[in-house]
Structures are given as C-alpha cells and as structure tokens.
Design an enzyme around this catalytic site. Structure first.
Site, short mmCIF file in Angstrom:
data_model
loop_
_atom_site.label_atom_id
_atom_site.label_comp_id
_atom_site.label_asym_id
_atom_site.label_seq_id
_atom_site.Cartn_x
_atom_site.Cartn_y
_atom_site.Cartn_z
N TYR A 59 3.81 -6.06 -2.91
CA TYR A 59 2.81 -5.08 -2.52
C TYR A 59 3.42 -3.99 -1.65
O TYR A 59 2.99 -2.84 -1.70
CB TYR A 59 1.69 -5.76 -1.73
CG TYR A 59 0.59 -6.36 -2.57
CD1 TYR A 59 0.85 -7.42 -3.43
CD2 TYR A 59 -0.71 -5.87 -2.49
CE1 TYR A 59 -0.17 -7.98 -4.19
CE2 TYR A 59 -1.73 -6.43 -3.25
CZ TYR A 59 -1.45 -7.48 -4.10
OH TYR A 59 -2.46 -8.03 -4.84
N ASP A 110 3.32 -21.53 -11.11
CA ASP A 110 2.73 -21.82 -12.43
C ASP A 110 2.10 -23.22 -12.45
O ASP A 110 0.98 -23.41 -12.94
CB ASP A 110 3.77 -21.66 -13.56
CG ASP A 110 5.11 -22.31 -13.26
OD1 ASP A 110 5.31 -22.80 -12.12
OD2 ASP A 110 5.98 -22.34 -14.16
C1 IPM Z 1 -7.87 -8.53 -3.01
C2 IPM Z 1 -7.84 -7.36 -3.96
C3 IPM Z 1 -6.80 -6.34 -3.49
C4 IPM Z 1 -5.44 -7.02 -3.49
C5 IPM Z 1 -6.78 -5.04 -4.31
C6 IPM Z 1 -8.12 -4.36 -4.35
C7 IPM Z 1 -5.72 -4.09 -3.80
O1 IPM Z 1 -7.59 -7.80 -5.26
O2 IPM Z 1 -8.15 -8.31 -1.81
O3 IPM Z 1 -7.65 -9.65 -3.45
O4 IPM Z 1 -4.77 -7.08 -4.51
O5 IPM Z 1 -5.05 -7.50 -2.42
#
Ligand code: IPM
Ligand code: MG
Length: 364
Positions: free
Chosen positions: A142, A221
């Site tokens: 991320y 998995d």
């Molecule tokens: C979550 C959501 C977010 C993430 C998105 C909206 C960016 O799916 O909070 O689980 O991937 O963290």
C-alpha cells in the site's frame, strides 16, 4: 465524560450509515450522562469535488483535534473504471491512516447467534467462531514505492516492511491474545516473499515476551482456506496490510454480512472507527444499507478510545436485542425465518437507539 467526535461520512452509503452510528452515540450520551460534541469534515469524492484533493488540510487539522473519529467509506464508480485518474477518493483514506499514525487495524469477527442462518457457511461450522484480526495498516504494498517504467508498459508496487513496523503491531496482537484464548496465528507468504520472512522472524522474536501465548504461522493461501473450513480454530490473527484487507472481507462471511463488521484503527494517538465495507454505490440512496457495522464501530470507539465498557456493551446488547426481535436490513434477512421484519437504514438505527434506553432501564 466530555469528548469531541469528528464524523467523516465520506462517500456513497458512508453518509447513510454514519448518521446511524452518530444517532446511537447521541443516545448513549443522553442515557449515561456524557457530553459528546460532534463536528464533520470532508474526505473522498466529495472532498475532491469541493477542494481538488481527497484529504484537504482543513480535514486533517480537524482530525488532529478530535478525541475519536467515526468514518464511513470512500470511493466512487467514476474512478474505479478510470485507472489513469491521478486524484482518487481512496488516497484520502490512505493518507489519513498514514498521517494519523493508525498502524493497527482491529477487525473483530463475531457472529450474533441470530444471524447463524444469514451466512452462506453452514451454521454448525460457524457457531461460536470468534476471531480478532490485527491488520497492519500503514506499510506493505500500500505504501511501498510504486511507479511505471518501460514507457508505461511495466508497473510495480514494492512490498516492504521494516522491523519496527512488525514489532509494534505484533506486541498489540500478543497483548490482546493474553486476554482472549491465548492463540496468535501470524499469516504471511514466507515461502515466497522476503518481506514475509522478515515478518515471521520478528513475530517469533516478539512472541518470546509472551510465553503464555501460543504462536503458529500460516501461509496466506492456506489461511484463506482454513478460515472458511474451520473458523473456530482461530483466535487472534496477525497479518500485513494487503493480506489483511483480503482475508477480512472473506471473514465477513463468518459474521453473516459485510454490513455487520466494525473496525478500529489505532496507533499514535487518535482512534478511527469504521465499517469494513466500502461506499457501495450500487445501493446508495436506496435507504437499504445496513448501519450495524457503523453502530458497532461506535461501540468499539467507546470501549477502546474512551474506556467506556458499559456504554459499549449497551450498544452491543441493543444490537443483539434488535436482531432477537426479528428486525433485519435486507442483507441479513433470511427468508426462511418467518418472524423477520425488514427495516430501512434509519429505522434500523432508531430501533437500536431505542433499545439502548430499554437496556438502561433494565440494568438500573
Ligand atoms: C478497507 C478498504 C480500503 C483498503 C480501500 C478503500 C482503500 O478496502 O479499509 O479494507 O484497501 O484498505
Ligand atoms: Mg478492504
């Protein structure tokens, strides 16, 4: 107790469900004699429309002053099918997590008995399942380096974890396990990924400080399979950002519906509470969204950020009572059960709020 709560409705059904979470918080303040002050700020698509960015500085400044945050959801279909757009609603959420240091995302998965039939998993497999996910929230693919190369023909997102990032969330997971069933399952992909091998080594190291907690490791998995096959075999699950994102959507089926799952994001200071579901534009404006995840997020806020255990339990009891009486939103309405009464979003919020009153009268 006097607290300032910032409401961040965001996009789509986020607005509809946070209104109900707030409604229940107002009711709690009234019955337990607290003063909750509320303010509101922009994030996501609405923020982009108004200011050109998904997390305006003004919002961030407001959030830094809050005692806790109740968040809805961000997202808009306009962006989902336009991968080339540079400004996106989700950036608001990711930047907020990073800026506020919200590195630990707690996602409790517990089925209300009344919803045993609402899940697509067999009741005998589900009954008694009680899992607490610790999803790392400010690292991994991320936030690793990302980009394009080779004239845009190649793209990459770096999966990266540092020791301190794994340590701090591991400590939280082990500490939580000590007051539960004393089991931590750490989920990674250490047979393939270097970042997972570091993850595993650090978790093993941290576990030495918690000799009363049993640690097992599982590849992601295999964990995905085991969650559905035998959800009761888990207690605390500790995992990274991406694996946690995916596994908790899967695990929502253990709780009957995505519409039931609350989460708490904690870290350096202020806590943020939000449903795990998204903005769901396909049902936005229809008044059918399930507000219980937002309402249960409010319960987590009272417990974790304010230490108000009785008040938090009063919300959970009110939800349980509402379900027991047969009230459902459409996502958890099981047509096989006759006494079911389907409610819209705000009627469900009213019903839970009213039952807080009843619980109070009974316990006093
Ligand atoms: C979550 C959501 C977010 C993430 C998105 C909206 C960016 O799916 O909070 O689980 O991937 O963290
Ligand atoms: Mg998700």
């Amino acid at each position: 107790m006097k607290k300032l709560i910032t409401i961040l409705p965001g996009d789509g059904i986020g607005k509809e469900v946070t209104a109900e979470g707030q409604k229940v918080l107002v009711k709690i303040a009234e019955y337990f004699g607290h003063q909750f002050d509320f303010n509101e700020a922009l994030i996501g698509h609405d923020a982009i429309e108004a200011t050109g960015t998904a997390l305006p500085d003004e919002t961030l400044a407001t959030l830094r002053k809050a005692d806790a945050i109740l968040f809805g959801a961000v997202g808009h279909p306009h962006y989902d099918n336009n991968p080339n757009l540079k400004v996106r609603p989700e950036q608001g959420l990711l930047k907020m997590r990073k800026e506020l240091g919200l590195y630990a995302n707690l996602r409790p998965i517990k089925l209300f008995d009344e919803l045993l039939e609402a899940s697509s998993i067999k009741p005998e497999i589900l009954k008694g399942a009680d899992i607490l996910f610790f999803r790392e929230l400010t690292g991994d693919v991320y936030f690793g380096e990302k980009g394009r190369k080779d004239n845009d023909e190649t793209a990459y997102d770096l999966m990266v974890y540092s020791k301190y990032e794994v340590e701090r969330i591991a400590h939280k997971a082990f500490a939580a396990a000590q007051s539960r069933n004393k089991k931590v399952t750490s989920v990674d992909k250490a047979n393939v990924l270097e970042s997972s091998r570091l993850w595993r080594a650090v978790v093993q190291e941290v576990s030495k400080e918690y000799p009363d907690v049993n640690l097992t490791h599982m590849f992601v998995d295999a964990a995905a399979m085991k969650l559905i096959q035998d959800p009761r075999s888990f207690d605390v699950v500790l995992t990274g950002n991406l694996f946690g994102d995916i596994l908790t959507d899967e695990a929502s089926q253990i709780a009957g519906s995505m519409g039931m799952l609350a989460s708490a994001s904690i870290g350096d200071r202020v806590g943020l509470y939000e449903p795990i579901h998204g903005s769901a534009h396909d049902i936005t404006g229809k008044g059918i969204a399930n507000p219980l995840a937002s309402i249960l997020s409010a319960a987590l806020m009272l417990d974790i950020s304010f230490g108000l255990k009785d008040e938090s339990q009063a919300i959970i009891n009110a939800v349980s009572q509402t379900l027991k009486e047969g009230y459902r939103t459409i996502d958890i309405a099981d047509s096989k059960t006759e006494k079911i009464k389907v409610l819209n979003t705000s009627a469900m919020g009213d019903m839970v709020a009213q039952r807080i009153a009843v619980n109070e009268t009974i316990t006093n």
